[in-house]
Design an enzyme around this catalytic site. Structure first.
Site, PDB file in Angstrom:
ATOM      1  N   PRO A   2       0.798  -1.211   0.000  1.00  0.00           N
ATOM      2  CA  PRO A   2       0.000   0.000   0.000  1.00  0.00           C
ATOM      3  C   PRO A   2       0.847   1.285   0.000  1.00  0.00           C
ATOM      4  O   PRO A   2       1.939   1.310   0.549  1.00  0.00           O
ATOM      5  CB  PRO A   2      -0.802  -0.097   1.303  1.00  0.00           C
ATOM      6  CG  PRO A   2      -0.664  -1.510   1.765  1.00  0.00           C
ATOM      7  CD  PRO A   2       0.677  -1.943   1.268  1.00  0.00           C
ATOM      8  N   GLU A   3       0.294   2.336  -0.624  1.00  0.00           N
ATOM      9  CA  GLU A   3       0.907   3.649  -0.606  1.00  0.00           C
ATOM     10  C   GLU A   3       0.070   4.557   0.293  1.00  0.00           C
ATOM     11  O   GLU A   3      -0.815   4.094   1.021  1.00  0.00           O
ATOM     12  CB  GLU A   3       1.021   4.185  -2.033  1.00  0.00           C
ATOM     13  CG  GLU A   3       1.855   3.281  -2.938  1.00  0.00           C
ATOM     14  CD  GLU A   3       1.985   3.800  -4.359  1.00  0.00           C
ATOM     15  OE1 GLU A   3       1.869   5.028  -4.568  1.00  0.00           O
ATOM     16  OE2 GLU A   3       2.191   2.981  -5.284  1.00  0.00           O
ATOM     17  N   LYS A  61       3.789   6.271   4.675  1.00  0.00           N
ATOM     18  CA  LYS A  61       3.139   4.968   4.493  1.00  0.00           C
ATOM     19  C   LYS A  61       3.070   4.173   5.791  1.00  0.00           C
ATOM     20  O   LYS A  61       2.854   2.967   5.769  1.00  0.00           O
ATOM     21  CB  LYS A  61       3.902   4.150   3.446  1.00  0.00           C
ATOM     22  CG  LYS A  61       4.057   4.826   2.092  1.00  0.00           C
ATOM     23  CD  LYS A  61       4.885   3.951   1.164  1.00  0.00           C
ATOM     24  CE  LYS A  61       5.258   4.673  -0.108  1.00  0.00           C
ATOM     25  NZ  LYS A  61       6.094   3.827  -1.006  1.00  0.00           N
ATOM     26  N   ARG A 267      11.288  -0.695 -11.822  1.00  0.00           N
ATOM     27  CA  ARG A 267       9.847  -0.586 -11.570  1.00  0.00           C
ATOM     28  C   ARG A 267       9.140  -0.202 -12.860  1.00  0.00           C
ATOM     29  O   ARG A 267       9.652   0.592 -13.661  1.00  0.00           O
ATOM     30  CB  ARG A 267       9.552   0.471 -10.494  1.00  0.00           C
ATOM     31  CG  ARG A 267      10.322   0.322  -9.198  1.00  0.00           C
ATOM     32  CD  ARG A 267       9.939  -0.931  -8.438  1.00  0.00           C
ATOM     33  NE  ARG A 267       8.552  -0.949  -8.046  1.00  0.00           N
ATOM     34  CZ  ARG A 267       8.063  -0.358  -6.942  1.00  0.00           C
ATOM     35  NH1 ARG A 267       8.879   0.318  -6.138  1.00  0.00           N
ATOM     36  NH2 ARG A 267       6.793  -0.460  -6.642  1.00  0.00           N
TER      37      ARG A 267
END
Length: 286
Positions: A2-3, A61, A267
């Site tokens: 999660p961000e 985060k 990425r």
């Protein structure tokens, strides 16, 4: 993942634990890769048992359970962690249970499929260092163009890669960096030292806009289905992604350019070659 939007959604979903007292913290039986717990679970339990949760906060985060002695439990979900007040997706990946006493009698659960998350108790002085902006950058929901320029404008890195640096701005990850740069109309390969003042202003505004939208939709649940909110329900922002994971599909802004996918710093990056054109005094980073 999660961000920031997902962790903020979790934070809002567990606000009901405020004013509850921690009865005990225990590691649940799990044969998979153990998560990082500091200090050891028995020592952590001794330090927090009987403490009242006074607030639920977030730093980038990380989710913070503030306690009545100014210490905090800090949970970092990382790739696949969830913070829940409902039954978890399964018992196999349940890692920690915080048993609570209070009017709602609900326990707080930390579930993590890949075991990359962290669960830490921090005393007041250590917590202060975590909250200080010299350790983590300004929170992405509050960042200004001036702050982005102060930390990143001299960098030779590609702007998409630089936005992932938590020391510069806290909370942005791979997914939302791509979405932010599309809204700002900036090519993700552009070097930071090539960006103009107006471009930084657009990036800062897009950061607040995109993250705010994602929070309203309770985050993004991707195709693997891992991310869930505190009630174990899927988020909805994945249905509104402009570029992320949309390779080959038409751009939702210009309508006639297919979304491209490239790799930056190992990425995946998604962008529209028409809406996010290369500009600047230096060559873009490949």
């Amino acid at each position: 993942m999660p961000e920031l939007p997902e962790v903020e959604t979790m934070r809002r979903g567990v606000q009901g634990v405020v004013e509850h007292t921690i009865r005990r913290v225990r590691r649940t039986p799990c044969r998979l890769k153990p998560i990082q717990i500091q200090p050891r679970i028995d020592a952590l339990d001794r330090r927090v048992a009987g403490r009242k949760i006074t607030a639920v906060g977030r730093r980038g985060k990380r989710l913070l359970l503030h306690l009545d002695d100014a210490s905090a439990i800090v949970i970092e979900p990382r790739m696949t962690g969830l913070i829940l007040v409902a039954d978890p997706p399964n018992e196999q990946h349940l890692r920690v249970r915080i048993e609570l006493e209070g009017p709602r009698h609900e326990d707080l659960l930390f579930w993590d499929r890949r075991g990359l998350g962290t669960f830490r108790w921090l005393p007041a002085e250590t917590l202060a260092r975590l909250l200080d902006q010299s350790t983590l950058g300004v929170d992405a929901l509050e960042v200004t163009a001036a702050q982005l320029q102060a930390t990143l404008a001299a960098s030779r890195r590609a702007v998409k890669v630089a936005l992932l640096d938590q020391r510069a701005v806290a909370g942005i990850g791979n997914l939302y960096a791509a979405e932010i740069l599309h809204v700002a109309g900036v090519d993700p390969r552009t070097r930071c030292d090539s960006l103009s003042g107006p471009q930084w202003q657009r990036i800062a505004a897009a950061t607040r806009q995109v993250l705010g939208e994602a929070i309203r939709y309770e985050g993004s649940t991707l195709s693997d289905g891992t991310y869930r909110n505190a009630l174990n329900s899927a988020g909805g922002y994945q249905n509104h992604h402009r570029v992320y994971d949309r390779e080959g599909q038409p751009c939702r802004r210009c309508g006639h350019e297919s979304i491209r996918r490239i790799v930056q710093a190992q990425r995946a990056t998604f962008f529209c070659g028409h809406c996010q054109q290369r500009r600047g005094k230096h060559r873009s980073v490949p």
